[in-house]
Design an enzyme around this catalytic site. Sequence first.
Site, PDB file in Angstrom:
ATOM      1  N   HIS A  90      -2.850  -7.327   2.186  1.00 22.95           N
ATOM      2  CA  HIS A  90      -2.843  -7.962   3.509  1.00 22.95           C
ATOM      3  C   HIS A  90      -3.707  -7.292   4.344  1.00 22.95           C
ATOM      4  O   HIS A  90      -3.989  -7.917   5.455  1.00 22.95           O
ATOM      5  CB  HIS A  90      -1.333  -7.915   4.011  1.00 22.95           C
ATOM      6  N   CYS A 104       6.481   5.302  18.252  1.00 16.17           N
ATOM      7  CA  CYS A 104       7.671   5.069  19.223  1.00 16.17           C
ATOM      8  C   CYS A 104       8.910   5.963  18.426  1.00 16.17           C
ATOM      9  O   CYS A 104       9.152   5.441  17.373  1.00 16.17           O
ATOM     10  CB  CYS A 104       8.310   3.927  19.493  1.00 16.17           C
ATOM     11  N   GLY A 118       0.792  -1.279  -0.005  1.00 18.69           N
ATOM     12  CA  GLY A 118       0.121   0.029   0.035  1.00 18.69           C
ATOM     13  C   GLY A 118       0.968   1.286  -0.005  1.00 18.69           C
ATOM     14  O   GLY A 118       0.553   2.208  -0.807  1.00 18.69           O
ATOM     15  N   GLN A 131      -7.623   1.057   3.819  1.00 19.19           N
ATOM     16  CA  GLN A 131      -7.971   0.566   5.172  1.00 19.19           C
ATOM     17  C   GLN A 131      -9.932  -0.149   4.770  1.00 19.19           C
ATOM     18  O   GLN A 131      -9.888  -1.140   5.358  1.00 19.19           O
ATOM     19  CB  GLN A 131      -8.382   1.586   6.503  1.00 19.19           C
ATOM     20  N   ASN A 142      -7.250   4.900   9.501  1.00 18.90           N
ATOM     21  CA  ASN A 142      -6.461   3.527  10.032  1.00 18.90           C
ATOM     22  C   ASN A 142      -6.568   3.573  11.454  1.00 18.90           C
ATOM     23  O   ASN A 142      -6.411   2.577  11.983  1.00 18.90           O
ATOM     24  CB  ASN A 142      -5.383   3.487   9.327  1.00 18.90           C
ATOM     25  N   SER A 181      -4.069  -2.206  -0.386  1.00 20.68           N
ATOM     26  CA  SER A 181      -2.859  -3.305  -0.085  1.00 20.68           C
ATOM     27  C   SER A 181      -3.496  -4.742   0.473  1.00 20.68           C
ATOM     28  O   SER A 181      -4.483  -4.780   1.333  1.00 20.68           O
ATOM     29  CB  SER A 181      -2.628  -2.720   1.200  1.00 20.68           C
ATOM     30  N   THR A 205      10.407  -7.834 -11.893  1.00 16.77           N
ATOM     31  CA  THR A 205       9.763  -9.270 -12.135  1.00 16.77           C
ATOM     32  C   THR A 205       8.370  -9.204 -11.317  1.00 16.77           C
ATOM     33  O   THR A 205       8.337  -9.029 -10.135  1.00 16.77           O
ATOM     34  CB  THR A 205      10.653 -10.345 -12.047  1.00 16.77           C
TER      35      THR A 205
HETATM   36  N1  PLP Z   1      -2.551   3.870   3.923  1.00 13.83           N
HETATM   37  C1  PLP Z   1      -3.221   3.444   5.277  1.00 13.83           C
HETATM   38  C2  PLP Z   1      -4.467   4.114   5.356  1.00 13.83           C
HETATM   39  C3  PLP Z   1      -2.893   2.212   5.959  1.00 13.83           C
HETATM   40  O1  PLP Z   1      -3.428   1.982   6.826  1.00 13.83           O
HETATM   41  C4  PLP Z   1      -1.586   1.651   5.484  1.00 13.83           C
HETATM   42  C5  PLP Z   1      -1.062   0.405   6.477  1.00 13.83           C
HETATM   43  O2  PLP Z   1      -1.265   0.482   7.710  1.00 13.83           O
HETATM   44  C6  PLP Z   1      -1.059   1.954   4.479  1.00 13.83           C
HETATM   45  C7  PLP Z   1      -1.278   3.043   3.675  1.00 13.83           C
HETATM   46  C8  PLP Z   1       0.493   1.344   4.103  1.00 13.83           C
HETATM   47  O3  PLP Z   1       0.109  -0.146   3.481  1.00 13.83           O
HETATM   48  P1  PLP Z   1       1.251  -1.020   3.435  1.00 13.83           P
HETATM   49  O4  PLP Z   1       1.513  -1.606   4.853  1.00 13.83           O
HETATM   50  O5  PLP Z   1       0.652  -2.184   2.656  1.00 13.83           O
HETATM   51  O6  PLP Z   1       2.466  -0.747   2.919  1.00 13.83           O
END
Ligand code: PLP
Length: 382
Positions: free
Chosen positions: A203, A326, A73, A181, A153, A201, A239
Amino acid sequence: MPERNIYLDHAATTALDARVLDAMLPYFTTEYGNASSIYTLGRHAMQAIDSAREQVADILGCRPTEVTFTGCGSESDNLAIKGMAFASQKKGNHLITSPIEHHAVLYTCQYLERFGFKTTYVPVDTYGCINPDDVGRAITDETILVSMMYANNEVGTIEPITEIGRICRTRKIPFHVDAVQPGGSLSLDVVELNADLLSLSAHKFYGPKGVGILYARQGMRLLPQLQGGSQERGKRAGTENVAGIVGAATALHLAYEDMPKVMPHIIALRDRLIAGLLTIPGSLLTGHPTDRLANNASFVFEGVEGESILLNLDLLGIAASTGSACTSGSVDPSHVLLAMHVPVELAHGSLRLTLGKDSTVEDVDTVVAVLPGIIEKLRQLR
Ligand code: PLP
């Protein structure tokens, strides 16, 4: 002690769906060809990518040629923003975003400022909502891109993307939507959303890690951010991750197929969790009370540190998150909560619980049972 681990951090990542793994497996084993090779094995890989692209385009309501597969993402956000900014330098140098974006957007805008670009951060209200009219007012003759998140998020607030997109469309400003999200839980129809660019993204919706998707409407000129081969129509060299791409498309497809069944379940759990935890004295729901992601329950608790809550939950096998970052040994409160005018003291006590399709009533009831005691203990220790 709960009998099994309780995972309430689905906004961070999700477990790979078994059906997705099944779809991916052949591309790790027998179908290992390079999609650029012209012999049969290579052509099989290219066919798999082509059909994955069609599957994604089907969900987004766009043409397959408008879909680019990336590495995450963050990469999709970077390609959309840097790619558009560097390709539009002759037109202007002004970007518009919000202060509650993910760092993949915020730091990309900051990076571009080193090259002479300027960023306007449109403020949010106490729920984390962007006012579309503020976006309209921020547009100047120099504006080359508006980038806004579809849903936050940390606090889960859903933004008025269609309306912001309509304003951008009227003013002829390209509009990028970070949809990382809500991928898999809200409509991603790019026509309905008035989006010119949209990041996802895999995952986050039970797909594999390391695969991103970028929709770029036909005619959007993006300067590639990776130099090399001509994969992904020259937008992203390297690739292709064939198994990952097949997994991402399968996961997206399944997420929307499962949605009518999964969403009511998650919403009911979210509301139960929110109702249960708001009985804790000194607790506050963060984000919008109704316009929020189906799986997000986020709070601040007076007089505690979010990190201490996390450690105590972890001892009980419960995974959760705070919005804090952090940095150099100290814990900074979340930039999202501060932008929403949550007082710094209170922002230190943030907790985000995000549900998934396998979450259960027992998971929720366990958290509701143990958290009041944890908070009380931590307050007494201060
Ligand atoms: N944008 C938002 C709103 C997200 O919550 C996140 C990941 O938590 C990202 C972008 C980045 O995605 P990735 O972890 O696949 O790089």
